[in-house]
Write a protein that holds these residues in place. Structure first.
Motif, PDB file in Angstrom:
ATOM      1  N   LEU A  88       0.828  -1.206   0.000  1.00  0.00           N
ATOM      2  CA  LEU A  88       0.000   0.000   0.000  1.00  0.00           C
ATOM      3  C   LEU A  88       0.860   1.252   0.000  1.00  0.00           C
ATOM      4  O   LEU A  88       0.548   2.236  -0.692  1.00  0.00           O
ATOM      5  CB  LEU A  88      -0.944   0.014   1.212  1.00  0.00           C
ATOM      6  N   ASN A  89       1.945   1.216   0.763  1.00  0.00           N
ATOM      7  CA  ASN A  89       2.854   2.363   0.784  1.00  0.00           C
ATOM      8  C   ASN A  89       3.460   2.599  -0.594  1.00  0.00           C
ATOM      9  O   ASN A  89       3.615   3.747  -1.031  1.00  0.00           O
ATOM     10  CB  ASN A  89       3.964   2.134   1.810  1.00  0.00           C
ATOM     11  N   ALA A  90       3.787   1.516  -1.301  1.00  0.00           N
ATOM     12  CA  ALA A  90       4.382   1.649  -2.634  1.00  0.00           C
ATOM     13  C   ALA A  90       3.393   2.264  -3.615  1.00  0.00           C
ATOM     14  O   ALA A  90       3.749   3.156  -4.402  1.00  0.00           O
ATOM     15  CB  ALA A  90       4.846   0.284  -3.138  1.00  0.00           C
ATOM     16  N   VAL A  91       2.149   1.816  -3.580  1.00  0.00           N
ATOM     17  CA  VAL A  91       1.136   2.366  -4.479  1.00  0.00           C
ATOM     18  C   VAL A  91       0.843   3.821  -4.127  1.00  0.00           C
ATOM     19  O   VAL A  91       0.687   4.667  -5.016  1.00  0.00           O
ATOM     20  CB  VAL A  91      -0.155   1.521  -4.415  1.00  0.00           C
ATOM     21  N   ALA A  92       0.785   4.123  -2.841  1.00  0.00           N
ATOM     22  CA  ALA A  92       0.540   5.501  -2.416  1.00  0.00           C
ATOM     23  C   ALA A  92       1.637   6.425  -2.917  1.00  0.00           C
ATOM     24  O   ALA A  92       1.373   7.535  -3.392  1.00  0.00           O
ATOM     25  CB  ALA A  92       0.439   5.560  -0.896  1.00  0.00           C
ATOM     26  N   ALA A  97       3.543   5.937  -5.536  1.00  0.00           N
ATOM     27  CA  ALA A  97       3.470   6.035  -6.993  1.00  0.00           C
ATOM     28  C   ALA A  97       2.322   6.913  -7.458  1.00  0.00           C
ATOM     29  O   ALA A  97       2.392   7.530  -8.525  1.00  0.00           O
ATOM     30  CB  ALA A  97       3.346   4.640  -7.596  1.00  0.00           C
ATOM     31  N   THR A  98       1.246   6.967  -6.669  1.00  0.00           N
ATOM     32  CA  THR A  98       0.058   7.727  -7.070  1.00  0.00           C
ATOM     33  C   THR A  98      -0.030   9.088  -6.385  1.00  0.00           C
ATOM     34  O   THR A  98      -0.963   9.851  -6.638  1.00  0.00           O
ATOM     35  CB  THR A  98      -1.225   6.926  -6.763  1.00  0.00           C
ATOM     36  N   GLY A  99       0.900   9.374  -5.493  1.00  0.00           N
ATOM     37  CA  GLY A  99       0.947  10.680  -4.855  1.00  0.00           C
ATOM     38  C   GLY A  99      -0.122  10.906  -3.806  1.00  0.00           C
ATOM     39  O   GLY A  99      -0.564  12.040  -3.606  1.00  0.00           O
ATOM     40  N   VAL A 100      -0.522   9.848  -3.113  1.00  0.00           N
ATOM     41  CA  VAL A 100      -1.526   9.989  -2.060  1.00  0.00           C
ATOM     42  C   VAL A 100      -0.959   9.451  -0.752  1.00  0.00           C
ATOM     43  O   VAL A 100       0.063   8.762  -0.726  1.00  0.00           O
ATOM     44  CB  VAL A 100      -2.837   9.246  -2.399  1.00  0.00           C
ATOM     45  N   PHE A 126      -6.061   4.986   1.784  1.00  0.00           N
ATOM     46  CA  PHE A 126      -6.620   3.708   1.344  1.00  0.00           C
ATOM     47  C   PHE A 126      -7.298   2.987   2.510  1.00  0.00           C
ATOM     48  O   PHE A 126      -8.370   2.410   2.362  1.00  0.00           O
ATOM     49  CB  PHE A 126      -5.520   2.816   0.772  1.00  0.00           C
ATOM     50  N   VAL A 127      -6.645   3.017   3.668  1.00  0.00           N
ATOM     51  CA  VAL A 127      -7.157   2.297   4.830  1.00  0.00           C
ATOM     52  C   VAL A 127      -8.378   2.996   5.415  1.00  0.00           C
ATOM     53  O   VAL A 127      -9.368   2.355   5.768  1.00  0.00           O
ATOM     54  CB  VAL A 127      -6.058   2.150   5.897  1.00  0.00           C
TER      55      VAL A 127
END
Length: 318
Positions: free
Chosen positions: A250-254, A256-259, A264-265
């Motif tokens: 989740l940290n990696a996707v965040a 990459a997407t700038g959020v 997400f949680v």
């Protein structure tokens, strides 16, 4: 499969399709009359009957280029099975309505039925009936029927001093959806979490047996569902972010997407984790983690670390 590969729903016909789909729906001991009559007839032996209905609309709740038919079947069943679990019960019977374009491959409908049946099998639920009709897009309507052996766990029972606890993955499906929206397919574990959630069905009855005072499944976002409990119970709920688990994916996707990965949680839905309030003296069942507390009603129904949360709190349907 009984149909030639290029068979459409129009080619198969309503009754031919029903016959093929129902081959995948075994009937449990509670079913006296299953698919094929005007209505199903079920045996109710004890406890309370609980009923939940949900719909899924193509383009709004799912896309065929993002998930296979069997995945969509799992999701359609899972979101209803989780509702029954959130009442402290177990689903035993399901009805399924399917509206679809006449040129939809019949194979898609049968694969959907296989996924739907496989998810139902996780709790021993039978598909006891439904309906099929034509439409310009796929619309899925599901009703789940279950039973609770004790008093059902409502949203309205939380009391100040209770602890707030979570069971199941949370934020994974939202991260998977964010990946798909950007045209990617990895990390695969998150995409798969969106395509096929893993609701903790057994955790609902376990929480009820442990004395849960209120419970809900997380369809639209953790904070959104916490607010449902807070409003129904006339309390304030505070969520502690230090108690929330944010996996590396989740940290990696965040990043990459700038959020913020916590978004997400806190705001993500579709994992169908369970959120519950327990009296402070209750011994939480295995898999449940305390993530906050229930307080006296205040100006804000839900806070995060004692403050008003400014981010997105969850999915809205309109």
């Amino acid at each position: 499969m009984a149909f030639p590969r290029d068979t459409t729903l129009a080619d198969a016909g309503e009754f031919g399709l029903i016959t093929e789909m129902t081959k995948h729906f075994p009937q449990g001991k509670q079913v006296l009359v299953g698919p094929g009559d005007d209505a199903a007839l079920l045996r109710v032996t004890q406890g309370h009957v609980v009923v939940s209905s949900d719909m899924m609309v193509e383009g709004r709740h799912f896309r065929r280029d993002w998930a296979e038919a069997s995945h969509i079947g799992h999701r359609a069943a899972g979101q209803n099975l989780a509702d029954i679990a959130a009442m402290g019960g177990t689903a035993h019977s399901m009805t399924l309505g399917l509206a679809a374009p006449a040129d939809l491959p019949a194979e898609w409908a049968v694969d959907f039925a296989e996924g739907f049946a496989a998810e139902c099998a996780l709790v021993g639920a039978s598909v006891v009936g439904g309906d099929i009709t034509s439409a310009d897009q796929i619309v899925i309507s599901v009703t789940a029927i279950g039973a609770v052996a004790q008093a059902p766990i409502l949203r309205s029972g939380a009391e100040p001093g209770d602890v707030l606890a979570l069971c199941g993955r949370q934020g994974w499906a939202a991260a998977g959806l964010a990946i798909l929206k950007r045209g990617f397919r990895s990390p695969r574990v998150l995409v798969d979490a969106y395509r096929r959630p893993q609701p903790p069905y057994a955790a609902g009855p376990a929480a009820a047996a442990a004395g849960a005072s209120a419970m809900i499944d997380i369809s639209d976002g953790l904070l959104a569902e916490a607010r449902h409990i807070a409003d129904a119970s006339e309390v304030t709920i505070d969520v502690r972010t230090s108690s929330l688990t944010v996996p590396d994916e989740l940290n990696a996707v965040a990043s990459a997407t700038g959020v913020d990965s916590l978004s997400f949680v806190l705001g993500g839905g579709d994992d169908h984790a369970l959120l519950a309030a327990f009296p402070p003296e209750a011994e939480l069942p295995q898999g449940w983690t305390v993530i906050g507390e229930v307080q006296e009603s205040g100006e804000t129904p839900v806070t995060v670390d004692g403050e008003v949360y400014e981010g997105a709190t969850g999915w809205t349907h309109f």
